[in-house]
Design an enzyme around this catalytic site. Structure first.
Site, PDB file in Angstrom:
ATOM      1  N   CYS A  74      -2.059   1.519  -4.363  1.00  0.00           N
ATOM      2  CA  CYS A  74      -0.671   2.128  -4.658  1.00  0.00           C
ATOM      3  C   CYS A  74      -0.418   2.247  -6.211  1.00  0.00           C
ATOM      4  O   CYS A  74       0.470   2.728  -6.706  1.00  0.00           O
ATOM      5  CB  CYS A  74       0.699   1.481  -4.032  1.00  0.00           C
ATOM      6  SG  CYS A  74       0.796  -0.113  -4.670  1.00  0.00           S
ATOM      7  N   CYS A 113       4.021   0.042  -8.693  1.00  0.00           N
ATOM      8  CA  CYS A 113       4.228  -1.532  -8.231  1.00  0.00           C
ATOM      9  C   CYS A 113       5.056  -1.923  -9.592  1.00  0.00           C
ATOM     10  O   CYS A 113       4.134  -1.875 -10.555  1.00  0.00           O
ATOM     11  CB  CYS A 113       3.165  -2.243  -7.741  1.00  0.00           C
ATOM     12  SG  CYS A 113       3.773  -3.547  -6.976  1.00  0.00           S
ATOM     13  N   CYS A 146       0.762  -1.089   0.189  1.00  0.00           N
ATOM     14  CA  CYS A 146      -0.221  -0.164   0.013  1.00  0.00           C
ATOM     15  C   CYS A 146       0.901   1.090  -0.050  1.00  0.00           C
ATOM     16  O   CYS A 146       2.087   1.095   0.029  1.00  0.00           O
ATOM     17  CB  CYS A 146      -1.030  -0.060   1.139  1.00  0.00           C
ATOM     18  SG  CYS A 146      -0.249   0.260   2.787  1.00  0.00           S
TER      19      CYS A 146
END
Length: 140
Positions: free
Chosen positions: A85, A89, A11
């Site tokens: 997020c 990533c 997150c």
């Protein structure tokens, strides 16, 4: 996937949702699963309300430290679960990616965090059932 799957929870701050999810997976999966968590912009400490919510479940995440998301952590994981997020990533072919849409517990009281915690628990339980199917036992 190896005999012991590795799951990475990501997150933004690695202070609430991902820490709660990692706490549940460690507790429920035991030594059958490797658990990692990280944040794209980690805070300096775990959200105290997340700590309190998990303590109600008998899971201690108080001494966890938010970690920065690394490419290595993603590469070393079999399953990558993101929680708000987005594009921070890195994507590697062959990995299983899931995005769990969960409210951010940051700045919320315990009454608002409990339902988030409970949602995380049920998602972790479902994930665990997929990763580690329980073999049928005779006489059970």
């Amino acid at each position: 996937m190896s005999e012991k799957p590795t799951v990475l929870f990501v997150c933004v701050h690695n202070a609430g949702r991902s820490q709660m999810a990692a706490g549940y997976l460690r507790e429920l999966g035991g030594d059958r699963v490797e658990v990692l968590s990280a944040g794209s912009e980690p805070k300096d400490q775990i959200n105290p309300v997340a700590v309190e919510a998990m303590a109600e479940e008998g899971i201690d995440i108080a001494n966890n430290i938010p970690k920065v998301l690394t490419t290595e952590a993603v590469r070393d994981s079999d399953v990558v679960i993101t929680m708000g997020c987005g594009d921070a990533c890195p994507i590697f072919p062959g990995k299983r990616y899931e995005d769990w849409e969960l409210d951010d517990p940051a700045g919320q009281g315990i009454e608002a965090v409990r339902p988030i915690r409970d949602d995380i628990r049920s998602r972790v339980e479902a994930l665990l059932a997929e990763l580690l199917p329980i073999p049928a036992e005779s006489g059970a």
